[in-house]
Scaffold this active site. Sequence first.
Site, mmCIF file in Angstrom:
data_model
loop_
_atom_site.group_PDB
_atom_site.id
_atom_site.type_symbol
_atom_site.label_atom_id
_atom_site.label_comp_id
_atom_site.label_asym_id
_atom_site.label_seq_id
_atom_site.Cartn_x
_atom_site.Cartn_y
_atom_site.Cartn_z
ATOM 1 N N ASP A 183 1.644 -3.701 0.651
ATOM 2 C CA ASP A 183 1.551 -3.002 1.812
ATOM 3 C C ASP A 183 2.807 -3.187 2.720
ATOM 4 O O ASP A 183 3.877 -3.704 2.220
ATOM 5 C CB ASP A 183 0.213 -3.300 2.690
ATOM 6 C CG ASP A 183 -0.406 -2.242 3.304
ATOM 7 O OD1 ASP A 183 0.589 -1.571 4.062
ATOM 8 O OD2 ASP A 183 -1.494 -1.850 3.464
ATOM 9 N N HIS B 124 -0.912 -0.172 9.365
ATOM 10 C CA HIS B 124 -1.782 -0.051 8.359
ATOM 11 C C HIS B 124 -2.063 -1.220 7.557
ATOM 12 O O HIS B 124 -3.381 -1.483 7.228
ATOM 13 C CB HIS B 124 -0.808 0.700 7.158
ATOM 14 C CG HIS B 124 -1.711 1.151 5.855
ATOM 15 N ND1 HIS B 124 -1.670 0.390 4.772
ATOM 16 C CD2 HIS B 124 -2.705 2.130 5.623
ATOM 17 C CE1 HIS B 124 -2.312 0.781 3.880
ATOM 18 N NE2 HIS B 124 -3.013 1.749 4.236
ATOM 19 N N SER C 42 -7.959 3.748 1.426
ATOM 20 C CA SER C 42 -7.153 2.220 1.839
ATOM 21 C C SER C 42 -8.297 1.281 2.193
ATOM 22 O O SER C 42 -8.661 -0.020 1.758
ATOM 23 C CB SER C 42 -5.999 2.280 2.621
ATOM 24 O OG SER C 42 -4.831 2.708 1.974
#
Length: 504
Positions: free
Chosen positions: A205, A241, A398
Amino acid sequence: MFDEILYSISKVAQVSVRHIGEYSKGKYRSLYGKDVVLKISHYYNYSQEYNVYNDENINCKTLLHVLYEIKCHKWTLTVTSSKVAWRVPGRYMVILHGEGDVHRNIRKLRTTAARRGHQVEVLRTFFFFSGALRGFLVKMSSDVIQLALKLPHVQYVEEDSFIFAQSAPWSLHKDLHERHFGGTGEKTTYTPPNDGGMMEVYLMDGSIRASHRELKGRVVATDFNEIPEEDEVKASRCSAHSTHVASVVSGTDSGVARGAGIHLVRVLNCHGKGSVSGALAGLEYIRSTVNRSPVVVLLPFVGAFSRSLNVASRKLVASGAVVVAAAGNYKDDACFYSPASEPEVITVGAVDVSNRRVALGSGGTNFGRCVNLFAPGDDIISASSECDTCFTARSGTSQAAAHVAGIAALILSSNRKASPLQVLHAMLRYSTSRIIDVRALMGRHRLNTPNAMAAMQHTVNNMTSFECRVSEPRLLSSCPPGWTRTQWRPEGWGDTVCCRGRRV
């Protein structure tokens, strides 16, 4: 199917397929997806278009029938795609066969290109997964592709493309996701069989706020960093995120496996964007680091279909890692995307609290036979990167994949000798079937999209060994006595797979 068509056309008709570059003899791979159109044009300004996916009347047989016309006349074949914006302009991965010498091929390409007035810049050479992916990443004009294809031992040339994080922020307030795993009531307490403390989860990520109270002491930021250039972005956004996803996996209060460690492998920039070439390097880094130890690898991103990314993911699974991937947020067939389309990867779609497929504006969770199961992915409250005690809600595949990665960590903590296939079997065994509303899906997708919701039983100490087979034709969609129909469908097994289990 589209890949087979292109290969057949280029091999039988001996024509070039032009799609942001050249495709010759089955070697050049580029981007394609739902809106791919085959346009067959004659020299005398006559043309006919075939939309491969949107026109139900056009199938493999129809297009192969066109091959005769291409072979007997001077036709050219052009391909257009909606994913043009996903490409990395002028950057290509040249993949060689096992016996190919990388540096010799580089020298020959530079020499041949220079004679024709073209410049070639080699950005990186690679020898990934014990030579399963060997070659080099090169920056060059599309005019040089044909020269690259003529190099000795070239297997194929793939255009580099972007990958994207698969979640969207929301400001709604919902209860934590425990309701999905502890039972049917919203007040049910989440009681996992263990805390996953025996397992490490490798998260590919962006940056992460390791000081957040949900993650403090359990995050290791590796020295790997392979991201595209980016514009200046607010610092907290860079880790939004990955902080949220990591907390869904192992957060103190919001996580599934609350004792699992997180190893961050940075392949996405502050915009949530990375590249296929960067992801390949990240997967190889994980393989060389874990050295066949049981680990969970979470890939909360997708890109356009990539043969190289699928091969790398498959080789990582073969080394013993459980690889979990987001299905994608494009309200489309997951088989058009990578790594979601790789059969060896556990691909996860997203549902909301009412067990409906998640919708995200004009998009939504991907679906189809390449999805293995669904998990919570709507308004998931987890750690925010704004401060060490902040929380936020995000939605997407996700988050759904993060839930399943946490479940995988719990299963492996109970049985560290379990293979990736056994972990998938256990997940499907524990999953809740036939509660997802798939009525909105059209045609074959309604039949081949798995109706399985990820769940976690209170104990996984006793692993189950499964025997599976394809249902006999006379049984149609049913299974014999003692066998249970499962949503797991290995590639080429058909739509009805029956399994029975025994304790080991």
